[in-house]
Scaffold this active site. Structure first.
Site, PDB file in Angstrom:
ATOM      1  CG  HIS A 256      69.729  46.116  49.590  1.00 45.72           C
ATOM      2  ND1 HIS A 256      68.550  46.525  50.168  1.00 45.72           N
ATOM      3  CD2 HIS A 256      70.665  47.015  49.964  1.00 45.72           C
ATOM      4  CE1 HIS A 256      68.770  47.637  50.862  1.00 45.72           C
ATOM      5  NE2 HIS A 256      70.048  47.950  50.755  1.00 45.72           N
ATOM      6  NE  ARG A 272      66.067  47.958  55.434  1.00 45.86           N
ATOM      7  CZ  ARG A 272      67.151  47.220  55.350  1.00 45.86           C
ATOM      8  NH1 ARG A 272      67.458  46.399  56.320  1.00 45.86           N
ATOM      9  NH2 ARG A 272      67.940  47.297  54.303  1.00 45.86           N
TER      10      ARG A 272
END
Ligand SMILES: Cc1cc2nc3c(=O)[nH]c(=O)nc-3n(C[C@H](O)[C@H](O)[C@H](O)COP(=O)(O)OP(=O)(O)OC[C@H]3O[C@@H](n4cnc5c(N)ncnc54)[C@H](O)[C@@H]3O)c2cc1C
Length: 647
Positions: A256, A272
Site C-alpha cells: 500500500h 487520496r
C-alpha cells in the site's frame, strides 16, 4: 470432542458473513477466533467498500459491468473473470443488505458539494432525487466513484453490524481458540484440532464443512506491514500442511502506498480519494507527470512503484528511520479531516502528535494485502479436499489476480461470505454420513505429540523472535515492491536456513497454558513455509504482473504467464512443488490497464483456444465441481457497452 455442521475458522467479516448464511439455513455453526470477533482485522479497514450503486453525480453511469472492467484491469488480468463478474453483480445487493444490518453508511447530501479532484477544488451539484442514499468516494482508481463508506471507519462499522447478526442468530463463537491442524482422510475434510490459548488444552471439533476465513499473511513481512499482529497466515498453513490443497498466487502481495512511516499503520487511500496528494522532498506532486490520467489514484501497485523510484532517485525525505515521502492533506481542512476522515486524524494525532490540516504526513509503501491464499473454486471449495472451504482474504477465489483494487476486499468478504455460505449450506444438506470420529482422535494425538516434542527440546540458541525479525527483513528487502532473480534466490537460501533453525530452537517457557512463546513456536515454521512458497513462486514467475514486479523481467507476459501459481508442500519435502493453471475463462481480452507501463507480451492463442482448455486444466489441478457449470456466470461481452464510458 465437539460436533457441528459447519466449523468456521476466523471471525472477521468473511467468516461471520459466511456463518450467518449457513446458520440461517438451519445448520449448526461454530466460529473460532484468536481474538474477540470485533477485534478481527476487518475492524481496521478505513476507506470503503466497492459496489456499483451509482448514487452520486460522479457515479453516474456506473454499473456492475464497469466494476467488472475496473476489477479485471486492476488485477492485470490475473483474476478469474467469472469470479470478478459474480462479485461485481452481487456487491450492490450485499452492500444494501448491510444497511439493513445497521451499517451507518455516509449518505448523499443533495445540492452543491465541494470536492478536491486531481488537485483542484470542484463544486458538484448532487442530485436531489438521490438525497439520503448511500454516498461514494473516489477510491481504488476506478472509472466511477463507487466506494461506499462510513466516514473512515467502514470496517469497524461493518464488522460490528455483522457480528450483531451473529449474536442475534445465537451462533456460538469460541474466541482465543486456534485451529492448529485439519482433520482429513485425503479426500474429505472432517474438522480441525484446536488449541485453547487460555489453557493450552487441545480438542477436536468435527464438522461436515470446515471454512478457513483467517485473513491474510502480512506478518511474514515482520513489522513492515499494515496488518494486525494476528495476520500470520495460519489458515494458509492449515491448508498447506494437508499436502493436498494448493495455495494460489502466494507471490501476489500488495504494497500500500501510504503506510505511516515508520509505524506502518495504514493511512487510507480514502485520503487520496478525497483529494490528498503525494509530495517528494522538494514539495513536488511527482505523480501528475508520471500518471497524467489517474495521478495519485492509479492502482496501488503502480503508485507504490513510482514512490519507491522517487525514493531510490534520492528525492525522498531523510529521516532517522530512512527516507519517506509526504502525504499532503492540509488543503482538505479541519472539518473534513475530523468528520469524513476522522480515524486518519486520530492516527496522525495519537501516533505522531500532528494535525494533518497543519502538518504533512510521512508515508512509504508497506505490505498490505494478500492476494494469494487457499485456492478454491467458484463455490469457495478448496481444491482436492471436499468439505473444506475458504473465504475472504485467506482465500484465492480469485477476483484480485495480481493487484487488488482499493475497496474490493471489504466487498469481497461480504459478497463471498454470502455466496460461499449458501453453497456450504447446500453441501451440508447433501453431505452423507457424519464426520469420522476415529480420524479426529488420531489427529488430536498427533498434535499432542507435536506439542510434547516442542516442550522437550533443549533450550538455547537464538530466540524465535530473532528468527521472525530476520524473516521480516528478508521479505521486505528481497520480496518487496521491486524484485530480481538474484535477490529472490538469496531470500530462498536464507529462508531455508531459518526454517531449519526454527525446527531445532528450544523454548524458554514450556508451560502448556497461556504461553506466547509456545504459541509462536507452533506458528513460526508455518510462516516460514509460507514465506518460502511466496519466494519460490516469485522466483519462478519470470514476468512482471500487477504487484509482482521483476526488474529482470519488466514486461507482463501473456504468452507464457497468463496463469495462476499453485503451490503444494508434500509431507517431508524441503520446499514447495509449483504447478500452474489457466487464470480462468477470458471475456475481457488482456490489454493495457489504462495506467502504469504500456508494454506487454501478447497472448499467443485466441481467447476461444485459451477458454477451451480452462475447465480441464483446472480440474487436473484438483478443482472440484462447482454447483453451477463453468461459464454460466459470464455474460460474454456485457462489458462492451461499459467500455465506451468515459474513464
Ligand atoms: C489497515 C487496513 C485497512 C484496510 N482498509 C480497507 C478498505 O478501506 N477497504 C477494503 O476493501 N479493504 C480494506 N482492507 C482490507 C480488508 O480489511 C481485509 O482484506 C478484510 O477485512 C479481511 O477480512 P477477513 O474476514 O478475510 O479476515 P480478518 O478480518 O483478518 O479475520 C481473520 C479472523 O481469523 C481468525 N484467525 C486467524 N487464524 C486463526 C486460527 N488459526 N484459528 C482460529 N482463528 C483464526 C482471527 O482471529 C480473525 O477473527 C484494509 C486492510 C488493512 C490492513
Amino acid at each position: 470432542m465437539k460436533i457441528t455442521d459447519v466449523l468456521v475458522i476466523g471471525a472477521g467479516l468473511a467468516g461471520e458473513r459466511c456463518a450467518i448464511e449457513a446458520a440461517a439455513a438451519g445448520h449448526s455453526v461454530l466460529i473460532l477466533s484468536l481474538v474477540p470477533p470485533r477485534r478481527s482485522h476487518s475492524c481496521a479497514a478505513q476507506g470503503g467498500m466497492q459496489a456499483a450503486l451509482g448514487n452520486c453525480a460522479k457515479a453516474e453511469g456506473d454499473s456492475p459491468d464497469v466494476h467488472f472492467l475496473d476489477t479485471v484491469r486492476g488485477s492485470d488480468w490475473g483474476a478469474d473473470q467469472e469470479v470478478a463478474r459474480i462479485f461485481a453483480d452481487t456487491a450492490p445487493l450485499a452492500v444494501r443488505e448491510l444497511a439493513h444490518f445497521g451499517v451507518p453508511w455516509t449518505r448523499l447530501r443533495p445540492g452543491i458539494n465541494r470536492y478536491h479532484i486531481k488537485g483542484e477544488q470542484v463544486d458538484v451539484d448532487e442530485p436531489t432525487d438521490k438525497a439520503g442514499l448511500i454516498m461514494h468516494r473516489d477510491f481504488g482508481g476506478t472509472a466511477k466513484w463507487r466506494a461506499c463508506y462510513a466516514a473512515a471507519g467502514t470496517g469497524h462499522a461493518t464488522l460490528y453490524a455483522v457480528d450483531s447478526q451473529v449474536v442475534r442468530l445465537g451462533i456460538d463463537v469460541l474466541d482465543r481458540m486456534e485451529a492448529i491442524a485439519l482433520v482429513h482422510d485425503g479426500e474429505r475434510c472432517h474438522g480441525a484440532v484446536v488449541r485453547c490459548l487460555r489453557t493450552g488444552r487441545l480438542e477436536t471439533i468435527l464438522a461436515r464443512a470446515t471454512v478457513i476465513a483467517t485473513g491474510g499473511y502480512g506478518r511474514i513481512y515482520g513489522g513492515y506491514t499494515s496488518n494486525a499482529v494476528i495476520n500470520e497466515g495460519m489458515g494458509a498453513v492449515l491448508a498447506l500442511d494437508t499436502g493436498i490443497v494448493p495455495l494460489g498466487n502466494m507471490e501476489a502481495v500488495q504494497f500500500h502506498p501510504t503506510g505511516l512511516w515508520p509505524a506502518g499503520i495504514l493511512v487510507t487511500e480514502g485520503c487520496r480519494g478525497d483529494g490528498g496528494y503525494l509530495l517528494n522532498a522538494a514539495g513536488e506532486r511527482f505523480l501528475v507527470a508520471l500518471e497524467p490520467e489517474k495521478q495519485e489514484l492509479a492502482s496501488r501497485d503502480v503508485v507504490s512503484r513510482h514512490m519507491m523510484n522517487e525514493i531510490l532517485a534520492g528525492r525522498g525525505v531523510d529521516s532517522p528511520n530512512g527516507p519517506h515521502l509526504w502525504l499532503d492533506l492540509r488543503h482538505l481542512g479541519e472539518e473534513h479531516l475530523t468528520t469524513r476522515l476522522r480515524e486518519i486524524y486520530e492516527i496522525c494525532h495519537d501516533f505522531l502528535g500532528i494535525k494533518p490540516w497543519e502538518d504533512l504526513v510521512p508515508v512509504r509503501p508497506t505490505q498490505h494485502y494478500s492476494m494469494g491464499g487457499v485456492r478454491v473454486n467458484k463455490d469457495g471449495q478448496a481444491y482436492g479436499l471436499a468439505g473444506l472451504f475458504a473465504v475472504g482474504e485467506a482465500a484465492c477465489w480469485d477476483m484480485h489476480g495480481f493487484n487488488r483494487l482499493g475497496g474490493n476486499s471489504l466487498a469481497e468478504t461480504i459478497v463471498a461470505g454470502r455466496i460461499v455460505g449458501a453453497r456450504i449450506a447446500d453441501f451440508v444438506t447433501r453431505a452423507g454420513p457424519g464426520p469420522d470420529a476415529a480420524l479426529g482422535s488420531a489427529e488430536l494425538k498427533a498434535q499432542e505429540q507435536r506439542l510434547r516434542d516442542l516442550a522437550q527440546r533443549p533450550a538455547g540458541g537464538r530466540s524465535l523472535y530473532q528468527l521472525r525479525d530476520e524473516m521480516g527483513e528478508i521479505m521486505m528487502n528481497r520480496l518487496g515492491v521491486f524484485r530480481t532473480g538474484e535477490e529472490i534466490e538469496a531470500a530462498v537460501r536464507d529462508l531455508k536456513r531459518l526454517l531449519q533453525e526454527a525446527g531445532s530452537i528450544g523454548l524458554r517457557a514450556t508451560a502448556p497454558g497461556p504461553n506466547p512463546e509456545l504459541t509462536y513456536a507452533l506458528r513460526l515454521p508455518g510462516m516460514l513455509r509460507l514465506a518460502l512458497v511466496t519466494a519460490e513462486g516469485a522466483l519462478a514467475r519470470r514476468e512482471s504482473r500487477g504487484a509482482h514486479h521483476r526488474i529482470d523481467y519488466p514486461q507482463r507476459n501473456d504468452a507464457e504467464w497468463l496463469n495462476r501459481t499453485l503451490a503444494r508442500w508434500l509431507p517431508g519435502a524441503e520446499g514447495p512443488r509449483l504447478s500452474y493453471e489457466p487464470v480462468g475463462l477470458l471475456d475481457l481480452p488482456p490489454g493495457h490497464r489504462g495506467y502504469g507501463a504500456s508494454g506487454y507480451v501478447d497472448l499467443d492463442v485466441s481467447l476461444e483456444a485459451y477458454n477451451q482448455r480452462v475447465a480441464a486444466a483446472q480440474s487436473a489441478e484438483g478443482c472440484l465441481e462447482t454447483a453451477e457449470p463453468v461459464g454460466s456466470s459470464l455474460r460474454p461481452g456485457a462489458w462492451r457497452g461499459a467500455f465506451s464510458a468515459p474513464n
